[in-house]
Design an enzyme around this catalytic site. Structure first.
Site, short mmCIF file in Angstrom:
data_model
loop_
_atom_site.label_atom_id
_atom_site.label_comp_id
_atom_site.label_asym_id
_atom_site.label_seq_id
_atom_site.Cartn_x
_atom_site.Cartn_y
_atom_site.Cartn_z
N SER A 21 0.80 -1.22 0.00
CA SER A 21 0.00 0.00 0.00
C SER A 21 0.84 1.28 0.00
CB SER A 21 -0.97 0.00 1.18
OG SER A 21 -1.94 -1.01 0.98
N LYS A 70 -9.85 -5.72 10.23
CA LYS A 70 -10.97 -5.16 9.45
C LYS A 70 -12.29 -5.12 10.24
CE LYS A 70 -9.15 -6.12 4.84
NZ LYS A 70 -9.43 -6.67 3.51
N LYS A 160 -21.38 -21.92 6.48
CA LYS A 160 -20.92 -20.54 6.45
C LYS A 160 -21.45 -19.83 5.20
CE LYS A 160 -16.46 -18.81 7.18
NZ LYS A 160 -15.04 -19.08 7.34
N GLY A 247 -5.36 -10.98 -8.32
CA GLY A 247 -6.00 -9.86 -7.65
C GLY A 247 -5.19 -8.58 -7.57
P1 NDP Z 1 -10.91 -15.39 5.29
O1 NDP Z 1 -9.87 -16.00 6.16
O2 NDP Z 1 -11.97 -14.54 5.88
O3 NDP Z 1 -11.68 -16.59 4.50
C1 NDP Z 1 -10.96 -17.60 3.89
C2 NDP Z 1 -11.89 -18.48 3.06
O4 NDP Z 1 -11.06 -19.38 2.33
C3 NDP Z 1 -12.86 -19.31 3.87
O5 NDP Z 1 -14.10 -19.32 3.19
C4 NDP Z 1 -12.22 -20.70 3.86
O6 NDP Z 1 -13.16 -21.76 3.91
C5 NDP Z 1 -11.58 -20.71 2.51
N1 NDP Z 1 -10.46 -21.65 2.38
C6 NDP Z 1 -9.23 -21.56 2.93
N2 NDP Z 1 -8.46 -22.59 2.54
C7 NDP Z 1 -9.22 -23.36 1.71
C8 NDP Z 1 -8.98 -24.55 0.98
N3 NDP Z 1 -7.78 -25.16 1.01
N4 NDP Z 1 -9.98 -25.04 0.21
C9 NDP Z 1 -11.19 -24.42 0.16
N5 NDP Z 1 -11.46 -23.28 0.84
C10 NDP Z 1 -10.49 -22.75 1.61
O7 NDP Z 1 -10.11 -14.63 4.14
P2 NDP Z 1 -10.60 -13.36 3.31
O8 NDP Z 1 -11.98 -13.64 2.84
O9 NDP Z 1 -10.33 -12.13 4.06
O10 NDP Z 1 -9.58 -13.37 2.07
C11 NDP Z 1 -9.58 -14.40 1.12
C12 NDP Z 1 -8.43 -14.18 0.16
O11 NDP Z 1 -8.62 -13.00 -0.61
C13 NDP Z 1 -7.10 -13.99 0.89
O12 NDP Z 1 -6.19 -14.93 0.39
C14 NDP Z 1 -6.65 -12.60 0.57
O13 NDP Z 1 -5.25 -12.57 0.30
C15 NDP Z 1 -7.43 -12.27 -0.70
N6 NDP Z 1 -7.76 -10.84 -0.75
C16 NDP Z 1 -7.26 -10.10 -1.79
C17 NDP Z 1 -7.55 -8.77 -1.88
C18 NDP Z 1 -7.00 -7.97 -3.03
O14 NDP Z 1 -7.02 -6.75 -2.96
N7 NDP Z 1 -6.52 -8.61 -4.08
C19 NDP Z 1 -8.38 -8.08 -0.88
C20 NDP Z 1 -8.90 -8.97 0.15
C21 NDP Z 1 -8.58 -10.29 0.20
P3 NDP Z 1 -13.76 -22.29 5.32
O15 NDP Z 1 -14.82 -21.30 5.72
O16 NDP Z 1 -14.31 -23.63 5.00
O17 NDP Z 1 -12.60 -22.32 6.28
#
Ligand code: NDP
Length: 281
Positions: A21, A70, A160, A247
């Site tokens: 950032s 956040k 979820k 992204g």
């Molecule tokens: P969270 O930790 O809130 O959520 C993670 C999600 O990923 C959950 O739904 C989880 O499932 C799922 N998950 C994790 N590992 C696996 C797997 N091996 N197989 C299937 N599902 C999986 O993260 P965020 O929502 O905050 O962020 C998600 C991604 O987005 C991050 O990697 C982040 O880097 C990226 N991001 C990018 C941005 C950008 O500007 N480009 C901005 C914001 C985020 P479960 O509920 O079953 O655990």
């Protein structure tokens, strides 16, 4: 322009040293002639409010907020935008006197990257969001505003996804357009735009999305950036999907939204995205 009179901004997170950032915002400031500084703050866990109070007392004008703060940012703010309220999370704060305004620009940045930079319409198309975390929560309203034919949220922990979708239905989202479930529900379905909003790519894992859910003429988008061809993008490429993106554009576009919100001038993002792009190989 003098650094002493410059307005102060920062990104707060923990850890934060990896953050792109400061480089993005200083590039915007230079390009638009805005006199500001933008630094990083490693916020001690459990001390978000005290750390932000200190930044404000020192004259800070605004903050970007990243993992794990956040939700704290939403709780701290006095005034929440619709997107921050719907997401239950904020990635940008603006301080005006004793008011603290909270926004969530992640979803707006995602939609702008897809529709404007990548030239892929969402209107009338079938969109699949993988994951049901904060990033998906922030993306839902901005995607729905584009009037897709369907927005399906699939998550490994099925409850979820269904709970999240129920929240948005309760908030007025169209039950015929927004639906949610598990990966098993995808076996007979194909989508024009598939967005990986899981964190699986961070550990080189593949969410269990069937290749048949991807359309060759569509777009496969991984929110994770800077990792080249992630297992999800590799699956899409091997399945013949023509348009692949990570992204980086979302990251830069959400930064541009925050910059415009703070400074009243929207920077051009093309050059910054080009500089930060890691080839998808
Ligand atoms: P969270 O930790 O809130 O959520 C993670 C999600 O990923 C959950 O739904 C989880 O499932 C799922 N998950 C994790 N590992 C696996 C797997 N091996 N197989 C299937 N599902 C999986 O993260 P965020 O929502 O905050 O962020 C998600 C991604 O987005 C991050 O990697 C982040 O880097 C990226 N991001 C990018 C941005 C950008 O500007 N480009 C901005 C914001 C985020 P479960 O509920 O079953 O655990």
């Amino acid at each position: 322009m003098s650094a002493a009179s410059a307005d102060r901004y920062a990104v707060i997170g923990n850890p934060i040293s990896h953050s792109k950032s400061p480089a993005i915002h200083m590039a915007f400031a230079e390009a638009t002639g805005q006199n500001l500084t933008y630094t990083t703050i490693e916020g001690p866990l459990g001390q978000f409010a005290a750390t932000v109070d200190r930044f404000r007392a020192e004259g800070g004008k605004g903050l970007n907020v990243t993992v794990p703060f956040k939700l704290d940012a939403c709780a701290y703010a006095t005034d929440l935008s619709e997107s921050a309220r719907a997401a239950g999370a904020s990635n940008a704060l603006k301080f005006e006197g004793d008011r603290c305004h909270a926004e969530n620009f992640d979803g707006t940045g995602l939609v702008r990257d897809i529709t404007h930079n990548l030239g892929q319409a969402l209107a009338g198309r079938r969109v699949l969001l993988l994951g049901a975390g904060g990033a998906t929560r922030g993306a839902i309203l901005p995607i729905l505003r584009e009037t897709p034919a369907l927005l399906f949220v699939a998550n490994r922990t099925v409850d979820k996804a269904t709970a999240l979708v129920r929240d948005f239905h309760a908030g007025g989202a169209n039950t015929k357009v927004l639906a949610g479930g598990g990966y098993d529900d995808l076996s007979q379905e194909t989508f024009d735009v598939v967005i990986n909003a899981t964190s699986a790519s961070l550990s080189a894992q593949l969410p269990p999305v069937p290749a048949s859910a991807l359309s060759p003429n569509g777009l496969a988008y991984d929110m994770v950036y800077g990792k080249g061809l992630t297992p999800f993008l590799r699956l899409a490429k091997d399945s013949g999907v023509r348009h692949l993106a990570d992204g980086v554009g979302m990251l830069v576009e959400q930064a541009a939204e925050a910059f415009a919100w703070w400074r009243g001038v929207r920077p051009d993002t093309t050059e910054v995205i080009r500089r930060m792009t890691v080839p998808l190989v």
